[in-house]
Design a protein around this motif. Structure first.
Motif, PDB file in Angstrom:
ATOM      1  N   LEU A  10       0.844  -1.187   0.000  1.00  0.00           N
ATOM      2  CA  LEU A  10       0.000   0.000   0.000  1.00  0.00           C
ATOM      3  C   LEU A  10       0.883   1.243   0.000  1.00  0.00           C
ATOM      4  O   LEU A  10       1.136   1.856   1.037  1.00  0.00           O
ATOM      5  CB  LEU A  10      -0.936  -0.007   1.216  1.00  0.00           C
ATOM      6  CG  LEU A  10      -1.825  -1.250   1.371  1.00  0.00           C
ATOM      7  CD1 LEU A  10      -2.686  -1.136   2.614  1.00  0.00           C
ATOM      8  CD2 LEU A  10      -2.690  -1.460   0.128  1.00  0.00           C
ATOM      9  N   THR A  11       1.368   1.622  -1.188  1.00  0.00           N
ATOM     10  CA  THR A  11       2.212   2.805  -1.319  1.00  0.00           C
ATOM     11  C   THR A  11       1.474   3.875  -2.114  1.00  0.00           C
ATOM     12  O   THR A  11       0.720   3.566  -3.047  1.00  0.00           O
ATOM     13  CB  THR A  11       3.550   2.460  -1.998  1.00  0.00           C
ATOM     14  OG1 THR A  11       3.302   1.839  -3.260  1.00  0.00           O
ATOM     15  CG2 THR A  11       4.358   1.503  -1.126  1.00  0.00           C
ATOM     16  N   VAL A  12       1.685   5.150  -1.755  1.00  0.00           N
ATOM     17  CA  VAL A  12       0.829   6.214  -2.291  1.00  0.00           C
ATOM     18  C   VAL A  12       1.069   6.492  -3.773  1.00  0.00           C
ATOM     19  O   VAL A  12       0.204   7.082  -4.437  1.00  0.00           O
ATOM     20  CB  VAL A  12       0.989   7.520  -1.472  1.00  0.00           C
ATOM     21  CG1 VAL A  12       0.571   7.303  -0.034  1.00  0.00           C
ATOM     22  CG2 VAL A  12       2.390   8.075  -1.558  1.00  0.00           C
ATOM     23  N   ASP A  13       2.222   6.048  -4.316  1.00  0.00           N
ATOM     24  CA  ASP A  13       2.419   6.224  -5.752  1.00  0.00           C
ATOM     25  C   ASP A  13       1.349   5.494  -6.555  1.00  0.00           C
ATOM     26  O   ASP A  13       0.976   5.904  -7.656  1.00  0.00           O
ATOM     27  CB  ASP A  13       3.813   5.736  -6.156  1.00  0.00           C
ATOM     28  CG  ASP A  13       4.090   4.328  -5.654  1.00  0.00           C
ATOM     29  OD1 ASP A  13       3.989   3.382  -6.454  1.00  0.00           O
ATOM     30  OD2 ASP A  13       4.419   4.176  -4.458  1.00  0.00           O
ATOM     31  N   ARG A  14       0.808   4.407  -5.985  1.00  0.00           N
ATOM     32  CA  ARG A  14      -0.244   3.650  -6.661  1.00  0.00           C
ATOM     33  C   ARG A  14      -1.525   4.477  -6.809  1.00  0.00           C
ATOM     34  O   ARG A  14      -2.342   4.214  -7.706  1.00  0.00           O
ATOM     35  CB  ARG A  14      -0.539   2.358  -5.897  1.00  0.00           C
ATOM     36  CG  ARG A  14       0.633   1.370  -5.897  1.00  0.00           C
ATOM     37  CD  ARG A  14       0.275   0.124  -5.096  1.00  0.00           C
ATOM     38  NE  ARG A  14       1.383  -0.830  -5.032  1.00  0.00           N
ATOM     39  CZ  ARG A  14       1.602  -1.805  -5.902  1.00  0.00           C
ATOM     40  NH1 ARG A  14       0.800  -1.943  -6.948  1.00  0.00           N
ATOM     41  NH2 ARG A  14       2.613  -2.636  -5.735  1.00  0.00           N
ATOM     42  N   ILE A  15      -1.711   5.448  -5.914  1.00  0.00           N
ATOM     43  CA  ILE A  15      -2.903   6.299  -5.999  1.00  0.00           C
ATOM     44  C   ILE A  15      -2.860   7.128  -7.275  1.00  0.00           C
ATOM     45  O   ILE A  15      -3.846   7.186  -8.030  1.00  0.00           O
ATOM     46  CB  ILE A  15      -3.000   7.211  -4.752  1.00  0.00           C
ATOM     47  CG1 ILE A  15      -3.236   6.366  -3.486  1.00  0.00           C
ATOM     48  CG2 ILE A  15      -4.107   8.248  -4.929  1.00  0.00           C
ATOM     49  CD1 ILE A  15      -3.200   7.161  -2.197  1.00  0.00           C
ATOM     50  N   ASP A 174       8.955  -1.204   0.794  1.00  0.00           N
ATOM     51  CA  ASP A 174       8.012  -1.655   1.816  1.00  0.00           C
ATOM     52  C   ASP A 174       6.954  -0.586   2.079  1.00  0.00           C
ATOM     53  O   ASP A 174       7.257   0.605   2.080  1.00  0.00           O
ATOM     54  CB  ASP A 174       8.772  -1.973   3.109  1.00  0.00           C
ATOM     55  CG  ASP A 174       7.907  -2.671   4.131  1.00  0.00           C
ATOM     56  OD1 ASP A 174       7.112  -1.970   4.801  1.00  0.00           O
ATOM     57  OD2 ASP A 174       8.016  -3.899   4.274  1.00  0.00           O
ATOM     58  N   GLU A 175       5.719  -1.024   2.319  1.00  0.00           N
ATOM     59  CA  GLU A 175       4.638  -0.061   2.557  1.00  0.00           C
ATOM     60  C   GLU A 175       4.813   0.715   3.864  1.00  0.00           C
ATOM     61  O   GLU A 175       4.176   1.751   4.072  1.00  0.00           O
ATOM     62  CB  GLU A 175       3.274  -0.760   2.554  1.00  0.00           C
ATOM     63  CG  GLU A 175       3.102  -1.794   3.642  1.00  0.00           C
ATOM     64  CD  GLU A 175       1.763  -2.499   3.569  1.00  0.00           C
ATOM     65  OE1 GLU A 175       1.352  -3.079   4.582  1.00  0.00           O
ATOM     66  OE2 GLU A 175       1.109  -2.481   2.501  1.00  0.00           O
TER      67      GLU A 175
END
Length: 542
Positions: A10-15, A174-175
């Motif tokens: 769950l890393t914010v770049d995926r948003i 890592d998240e």
């Protein structure tokens, strides 16, 4: 045994990846510092953010390094955020409302290496640059044509964007990697840093977008007036791209007329800000006869919302006000006063009393009230206690271990607030622990009195502080800043409070002042007020 689902950090770049892939043409509108309205899209922001990532790597920025921003809400600021976080660096948001000495301390403590700033703040950084030796690069969020010599050696943002490729790999870490750093002014001593992780920001995003919290969706047009330098703009810089909402960034102009113009011109449906902004907007609308033709909902936080604002928006403009509470340490959302199924069944006036509370906790937040002996207190809406909070986006330790161990034996963080929780689960802040008025062994809520007093038609701002009393230890003093051109008397303000608060809560005096100071986050600075009134003697103290 472990489950068999995919390991998807769950890393914010995926948003922003998601925003580009599935609603890349959704618009982001900015009132630029240079003046014109500028339009872009999530796809374009994504591309430019990757160019900034490559620029940062060329500057030598490694994962974990701190990169600061000192800027207004804008698409460029958003690009810098994701460009920093996407490569595992830490985005440190600086609050320009802090004093120079505080900024110097925070920048040095964080060991910032690069600062992205707006033209507005270039002179401020020029004044302190010799005191912030870790900063190697300054980037001004403008183009070469507007770059001034106010910050010698600074680079124009647009030149960086043009000079680098958008071929850049994000994520892959890592998240629990740190993503953001924000310093809190709500603690004693020096400011303390709250180091958000990618995971905590991602989970906070999922929570804020839910129907009972901010309730935003892809059809919304959002005006985040709450600054990106103030507790992540309440998460909107993540939740808006996550759902595909159009963003309208206000830049530096936050007066009532400018806010109203953007709302109407861009069809804003949802906005979020502290109460002072909404007071300015209401005043502008009433003075000009302006209308709100698209705005449906506003979220108010940062300090308690006066009843007059809720009624004004509801009764005059048909806009629903939702009260929220949180702090830097809670990412920031902690509670929101959306109606539960029981409250929704009540009549409108009864519901209003719940709207004025800070609200109930969403999934991911646990609350408790304790006394000074750590004994759990009942949820009866009357018993005051110290508010503690726990959850996956609540601070576990301050940056660099400042303050030592900050959680109790069960993992709860003491917010420093005094509150009640009622039978419906709605929490209400009655004071900061340091601001509560202790009179005759009982507690008086300064916040409740000042919120009612602020509803007086002649009041622009109101504040209540405790003043020493020989018999009662402390008694409340009401300070009022009147609206321009108004005059007032002690008696009319005390009469206005009569019947709305307990008799023994009635202030012993009313003093009219020219100014009520606000702190860096828009809250009334009672420390300064207490200093100013340190020699004041109540008329009842004789």
């Amino acid at each position: 045994m472990l489950g068999r689902m995919q390991d998807w950090p769950l890393t914010v770049d995926r948003i922003l990846d998601h925003a580009k892939a599935w609603h890349g043409d959704r618009e982001i509108v900015t009132r630029s510092v240079e003046g014109p309205i500028v339009r872009t899209t999530y796809a374009e922001v994504h591309k430019r953010a990757k160019r900034i990532s490559n620029a940062l790597r060329a500057m030598g920025i490694q994962p974990g390094d701190r990169v600061a921003t000192l800027a207004w809400n804008s698409a460029r600021h958003l690009e810098a955020w994701y460009g920093i976080m996407g490569i595992g660096a830490v985005c440190h948001t600086l609050n320009p409302r802090l004093f120079s000495e505080q900024l110097i301390y925070i920048i040095n403590h964080a060991e910032d290496q690069v600062i992205f700033t707006d033209l507005t703040f270039a002179p401020l950084l020029a004044q302190i640059r010799e005191h912030i030796p870790t900063v190697k690069h300054f980037v001004v969020l403008t183009d070469e044509a507007h770059l001034t010599d106010q910050l010698p050696g600074a680079v124009a943002y647009e030149s960086l964007v043009a000079g680098h490729s958008d071929d850049c790999v994000w994520g892959g870490f890592d998240e629990n990697t740190p993503a953001g750093l924000c310093y809190t002014s709500g603690t004693t001593g020096n400011p303390k840093g709250v180091l958000y992780t990618h995971r905590s920001n991602f989970l906070h995003t999922l929570v804020t977008a839910s129907a009972d919290v901010l309730g935003i969706g892809g059809r919304d047009i959002i005006l985040p007036i709450v600054p990106m330098f103030h507790a992540n703009a309440w998460g909107i810089a993540f939740s808006a791209p996550a759902v595909g909402a159009k963003l309208v960034m206000p830049g530096p102009k936050l007066d009532g007329a400018s806010v109203h113009e953007l709302i109407e011109a861009e069809g804003v449906t949802f906005s979020a800000a502290v109460p002072t902004v909404w007071q300015m907007l209401l005043a502008h609308l009433r003075q000009t006869g302006g209308k709100l033709t698209t705005l449906k909902r506003v979220a108010i936080g940062g300090s308690a919302v006066p009843e007059a604002i809720v009624r004004g928006f509801r009764d005059e403009y048909g806009v629903d006000v939702t009260h929220a509470w949180g702090m830097t340490e809670t990412s920031p959302l902690g509670t929101i006063a959306s109606p539960s199924y029981k409250v929704a069944e009540m009549d409108e006036e009864t519901q209003l009393s719940f709207k004025l509370k800070q609200g109930r906790p969403p999934l991911g937040i646990d609350l408790r009230l304790v006394d000074d002996q750590e004994k759990l207190l009942p949820h009866d809406g009357e018993t005051f206690g110290r508010l503690k909070v726990k959850g996956p986006f609540v601070v576990g330790q301050y940056f660099k271990g400042d303050g030592g161990e900050i959680l109790d034996s069960e993992g709860f963080f003491d917010t420093g607030d005094v509150a009640t929780i009622d039978e419906y689960g709605y929490m209400q802040i009655t004071d900061r622990a340091k601001d509560v008025i202790k009179s005759g062994g009982e507690w008086i809520s300064s916040i409740e009195i000042e919120n009612i007093a602020a509803g007086h038609p002649k009041a622009e701002l109101a504040a209540v502080i405790g003043v020493a009393h020989p018999k009662w230890d402390e008694r409340p003093l009401l300070l009022v800043k009147l609206r321009p051109g108004e005059s007032g008397t002690k008696e009319e303000f005390l009469k206005f409070l009569d019947g709305k608060i307990a008799k023994w809560w009635t202030p012993d005096d009313v003093v009219f002042v020219d100014d009520i100071p606000l702190g860096a986050t828009g809250k009334i600075d009672k420390k300064i007020l207490r200093q100013r009134m340190s020699d004041y003697v109540l008329p009842t103290a004789g």
